[in-house]
Design an enzyme around this catalytic site. Sequence first.
Site, mmCIF file in Angstrom:
data_model
loop_
_atom_site.group_PDB
_atom_site.id
_atom_site.type_symbol
_atom_site.label_atom_id
_atom_site.label_comp_id
_atom_site.label_asym_id
_atom_site.label_seq_id
_atom_site.Cartn_x
_atom_site.Cartn_y
_atom_site.Cartn_z
ATOM 1 N NE ARG A 126 119.596 -122.956 13.060
ATOM 2 C CZ ARG A 126 118.594 -122.915 13.939
ATOM 3 N NH1 ARG A 126 118.228 -121.777 14.484
ATOM 4 N NH2 ARG A 126 117.980 -124.035 14.304
ATOM 5 C CG HIS A 181 120.410 -120.016 19.321
ATOM 6 N ND1 HIS A 181 121.068 -120.646 18.294
ATOM 7 C CD2 HIS A 181 119.099 -120.278 19.111
ATOM 8 C CE1 HIS A 181 120.201 -121.275 17.515
ATOM 9 N NE2 HIS A 181 118.975 -121.060 18.004
HETATM 10 P P1 NDP Z 1 109.218 -122.780 8.227
HETATM 11 O O1 NDP Z 1 109.768 -123.960 7.527
HETATM 12 O O2 NDP Z 1 107.800 -122.811 8.690
HETATM 13 O O3 NDP Z 1 109.388 -121.477 7.314
HETATM 14 C C1 NDP Z 1 110.490 -121.243 6.540
HETATM 15 C C2 NDP Z 1 110.211 -120.052 5.639
HETATM 16 O O4 NDP Z 1 111.395 -119.717 4.938
HETATM 17 C C3 NDP Z 1 109.146 -120.363 4.586
HETATM 18 O O5 NDP Z 1 108.323 -119.259 4.366
HETATM 19 C C4 NDP Z 1 109.973 -120.666 3.348
HETATM 20 O O6 NDP Z 1 109.321 -120.412 2.113
HETATM 21 C C5 NDP Z 1 111.114 -119.674 3.555
HETATM 22 N N1 NDP Z 1 112.287 -120.079 2.787
HETATM 23 C C6 NDP Z 1 113.077 -121.157 2.933
HETATM 24 N N2 NDP Z 1 114.057 -121.180 2.024
HETATM 25 C C7 NDP Z 1 113.880 -120.077 1.273
HETATM 26 C C8 NDP Z 1 114.562 -119.540 0.166
HETATM 27 N N3 NDP Z 1 115.635 -120.143 -0.385
HETATM 28 N N4 NDP Z 1 114.098 -118.395 -0.382
HETATM 29 C C9 NDP Z 1 113.016 -117.781 0.131
HETATM 30 N N5 NDP Z 1 112.319 -118.232 1.195
HETATM 31 C C10 NDP Z 1 112.752 -119.376 1.752
HETATM 32 O O7 NDP Z 1 110.185 -122.503 9.463
HETATM 33 P P2 NDP Z 1 109.872 -121.763 10.844
HETATM 34 O O8 NDP Z 1 109.150 -120.496 10.536
HETATM 35 O O9 NDP Z 1 109.245 -122.694 11.810
HETATM 36 O O10 NDP Z 1 111.352 -121.461 11.371
HETATM 37 C C11 NDP Z 1 112.242 -120.710 10.564
HETATM 38 C C12 NDP Z 1 113.643 -120.778 11.134
HETATM 39 O O11 NDP Z 1 113.753 -119.976 12.290
HETATM 40 C C13 NDP Z 1 114.124 -122.154 11.611
HETATM 41 O O12 NDP Z 1 114.533 -122.955 10.515
HETATM 42 C C14 NDP Z 1 115.277 -121.787 12.508
HETATM 43 O O13 NDP Z 1 116.475 -121.706 11.746
HETATM 44 C C15 NDP Z 1 114.889 -120.409 13.028
HETATM 45 N N6 NDP Z 1 114.548 -120.453 14.442
HETATM 46 C C16 NDP Z 1 115.360 -119.801 15.328
HETATM 47 C C17 NDP Z 1 115.079 -119.811 16.675
HETATM 48 C C18 NDP Z 1 115.889 -119.018 17.640
HETATM 49 O O14 NDP Z 1 115.717 -119.172 18.845
HETATM 50 N N7 NDP Z 1 116.734 -118.137 17.189
HETATM 51 C C19 NDP Z 1 113.913 -120.552 17.204
HETATM 52 C C20 NDP Z 1 113.089 -121.135 16.179
HETATM 53 C C21 NDP Z 1 113.409 -121.096 14.856
HETATM 54 P P3 NDP Z 1 108.011 -121.263 1.710
HETATM 55 O O15 NDP Z 1 106.913 -120.757 2.614
HETATM 56 O O16 NDP Z 1 107.771 -120.899 0.296
HETATM 57 O O17 NDP Z 1 108.351 -122.703 1.948
HETATM 58 C C1 OXD Z 2 115.152 -123.807 16.652
HETATM 59 C C2 OXD Z 2 116.062 -123.022 17.503
HETATM 60 O O1 OXD Z 2 115.443 -124.008 15.479
HETATM 61 O O2 OXD Z 2 115.824 -122.935 18.718
HETATM 62 O O3 OXD Z 2 114.108 -124.231 17.168
HETATM 63 O O4 OXD Z 2 117.028 -122.457 16.987
#
Ligand code: NDP
Ligand code: OXD
Length: 309
Positions: free
Chosen positions: A224, A272
């Site tokens: 993000r 994005h």
């Molecule tokens: P998940 O919820 O599966 O994974 C999130 C990861 O971030 C986990 O490993 C989690 O740790 C870690 N995390 C969260 N908060 C913290 C913190 N404070 N400190 C350390 N680690 C942290 O999400 P996804 O992998 O499915 O997606 C991740 C993000 O990618 C989405 O939230 C979105 O913002 C972004 N995204 C962007 C897209 C784009 O087109 N640009 C498309 C899809 C997603 P833990 O494993 O310990 O819970």
């Molecule tokens: C998502 C994105 O969070 O597209 O899936 O950003």
Amino acid sequence: MHILFACPRHDAQQWLPGLQAALPDVKFSVWDESGKPTGAQIALVWQPPASLFTHETGLKTIFNLGAGVDAILALPTLPRDVRIVRLEDAGMSAQMTEYVIHALTSITRNFGEYARRQSDHGWTTLDEVPRSQWSVGVLGLGVVGARVATTLAALEYPVAGWSRSQKTVEGVRTYCGKEGLADFLGATRVLVNVLPLTDETRNMIDGALLNQLQPGAIVINVGRGASLVEADLLAALESGQVRAAALDVFQTEPLPADHPFWSHPRVSITPHIAARTLREETIAQLAAKLSQIARGESISGVVQRDRGY
Ligand code: NDP
Ligand code: OXD
């Protein structure tokens, strides 16, 4: 069952035939603020308007047509007891991995420079820094980040990953929590952000963090935009601490026309699109989860409001 499609940025007509085919017994309505409340208990949403929850007061579960739920959790009208279910992968981890490999190899294999030189018809071989010297650090080892990390490890890049809780990911050195961050950053030359946006990750990638990376770093932000302090990245590019950046997400989207990133020679920008919501995969996941709910089973992907993802 009655489901409300409330995604003002998606064309409902592109979604409804597939949804109706996968869920023939479900009645679907499309969000219309000026119409009467539908009484639906379930909504499909992507960046819904705040008025959704004041208009449709019967909603019990909302399915987010994306992985990140920051836009929903930011709505002041969101009722405390509504269950939020996010999209889990549904074809996004493969797309994200492609994006990161493209951004990385544009630099590590000089593909970006070769593309720029094509117009000169120049047949010049450029020196390459071996992949062993491009240590990658992936912030976020969830559904998407873990796939990015393991794929890069399979390509023989040295890969580390950072998450909130300790993780075991094949071929990846893992770190966790605030206590693990400094060691993770010190071992990282290519920083890939795949964290969700939460109170803890907002503005987390700032000048102090960038300075802990190995010098001449690459920053790839696909998580993000609000996790990155953009002025600090520009300063780090200026000083040479960061050599190049590939950015898919921004503090303000669309990226304002006068933003300095647009014309920066070492910043590449995409709007994005790193991982897009794929209709077929998304509808299949939704249908599977609704069947699980109907059978009284628990489902994965339920957002934990207290942690913000
Ligand atoms: P998940 O919820 O599966 O994974 C999130 C990861 O971030 C986990 O490993 C989690 O740790 C870690 N995390 C969260 N908060 C913290 C913190 N404070 N400190 C350390 N680690 C942290 O999400 P996804 O992998 O499915 O997606 C991740 C993000 O990618 C989405 O939230 C979105 O913002 C972004 N995204 C962007 C897209 C784009 O087109 N640009 C498309 C899809 C997603 P833990 O494993 O310990 O819970
Ligand atoms: C998502 C994105 O969070 O597209 O899936 O950003």
